[in-house]
Design an enzyme around this catalytic site. Structure first.
Site: not given
Ligand SMILES: C[C@](O)(C(=O)O)[C@H](CC(=O)O)C(=O)O
Ligand SMILES: [Mg+2]
Length: 301
Positions: A89, A118, A161, A213
């Protein structure tokens, strides 16, 4: 012993092949290098490194306080001890598009199989909280292009994302996902979708691998692996599951220890010393040590 012999290149290929298989890949989030070993031993085929877990482990909220160098260092500790592909991430890329580019290279160097970036603004927050903000679509496109450009191993997976569902609605989130794919994203993580119908809509609209998720105590229901596979999703993510399990056990244990003055009643819930040593491969170290020390020095040395 010591570390994996599986190269980053082999793991990146393994992840890509697995994503192309059409079977759902279940990805638990490691809380440490040791727990990554347990994930592998339990038969899972990939490991996730969660920003939320990394921050929480440092007793910080998940609002982008950690740096790319900290994340990469932790990632390297994890990739060293598992043979599995590890997806990290990378939050917002830790700054401007140029920072996202550098982040990608740091993560490549850490032996990871891929990362996700993201489209939240800084300071970011957990995707399942209210009050999120997203950057303009073009800014995220620049973030992704910069990251894609910086990539040296074409097998390193670049996932985008989008947090836009909660901010701009489903249609805008899907539009963004399409633009992100055009900008070089090879997989999409649609964050905080409202229900199965939205998972389906995303699947119909986007034809790259999709991640679901399944974080606990979030916006959505926890869909089981069968349902997600039937929905055509490629990755089921359990990002903070091990952290929540472990911290629940620690809190319970501390309460018992405080109340009872001994840990005796907790023993059946503990991983035993022999199991710990088994996971560590302790015996192999002993064997290795006896061979290196099995020599006699020539006289006079
Ligand atoms: C997936 C996630 O980005 C993470 O850092 O693990 C978090 C998980 C969580 O906070 O539950 C998220 O933003 O969904
Ligand atoms: Mg995160």
């Amino acid at each position: 012993m010591l570390h994996t012999r599986t190269t980053p290149a082999a793991r990146r290929r393994a992840l890509r092949e697995r994503l192309a298989s059409g079977r759902l890949l279940r990805m638990p989030g490691a809380i440490s290098p040791y727990s990554a070993r347990l994930i592998q031993e339990a038969g899972f085929e990939a490991v996730y490194l969660s920003g939320a877990v990394l921050a929480a482990d440092l007793a910080l909220p998940d609002i982008g306080l950690t740096t790319s160098a900290e994340v990469a260092a932790r990632a390297q500790q994890v990739t060293r001890v598992t043979d599995l592909p590890v997806l990290v991430d990378a939050d917002t890329g830790f700054g401007e598009p140029m920072n996202a580019a550098r982040t990608l290279q740091l993560m490549e160097d850490a032996g990871l199989a891929g990362l996700h970036l993201e489209d939240q603004v800084n300071p970011k927050r957990c995707g399942h909280l209210d009050g999120k903000g997203v950057v303009p679509r073009e800014e995220m496109v620049r973030r992704l292009r910069a990251a894609a450009c910086a990539r040296r191993d074409p097998d390193f997976l670049l996932m985008a994302r989008t947090d836009a569902r909660a901010v701009e609605g489903l249609a805008a989130a899907i539009d963004r996902a399409k633009a992100y794919v055009d900008a070089g994203a090879e997989a999409i993580f649609p964050e905080a979708l409202a229900g199965e119908a939205e998972f389906e809509a995303f699947r119909r609209a986007v034809d790259v691998p999709l991640l679901a998720n399944m974080t606990e105590f979030g916006k959505g229901r926890l869909l089981d692996a069968r349902t997600l596979e039937d929905l055509g999703y490629n990755i089921a993510l359990y990002p903070v599951t091990l952290f929540r399990l472990a911290m629940g056990a620690i809190e319970d244990g501390l309460r018992t220890l405080a109340a009872e003055g001994t840990q005796q009643s907790l023993l059946p819930r503990m991983q035993t010393r022999s199991r710990l040593y088994e996971v560590l491969g302790y015996e192999d170290y002993g064997a290795f040590d006896s061979t290196v020390s099995d020599f006699t020095l020539p006289p006079g040395n």
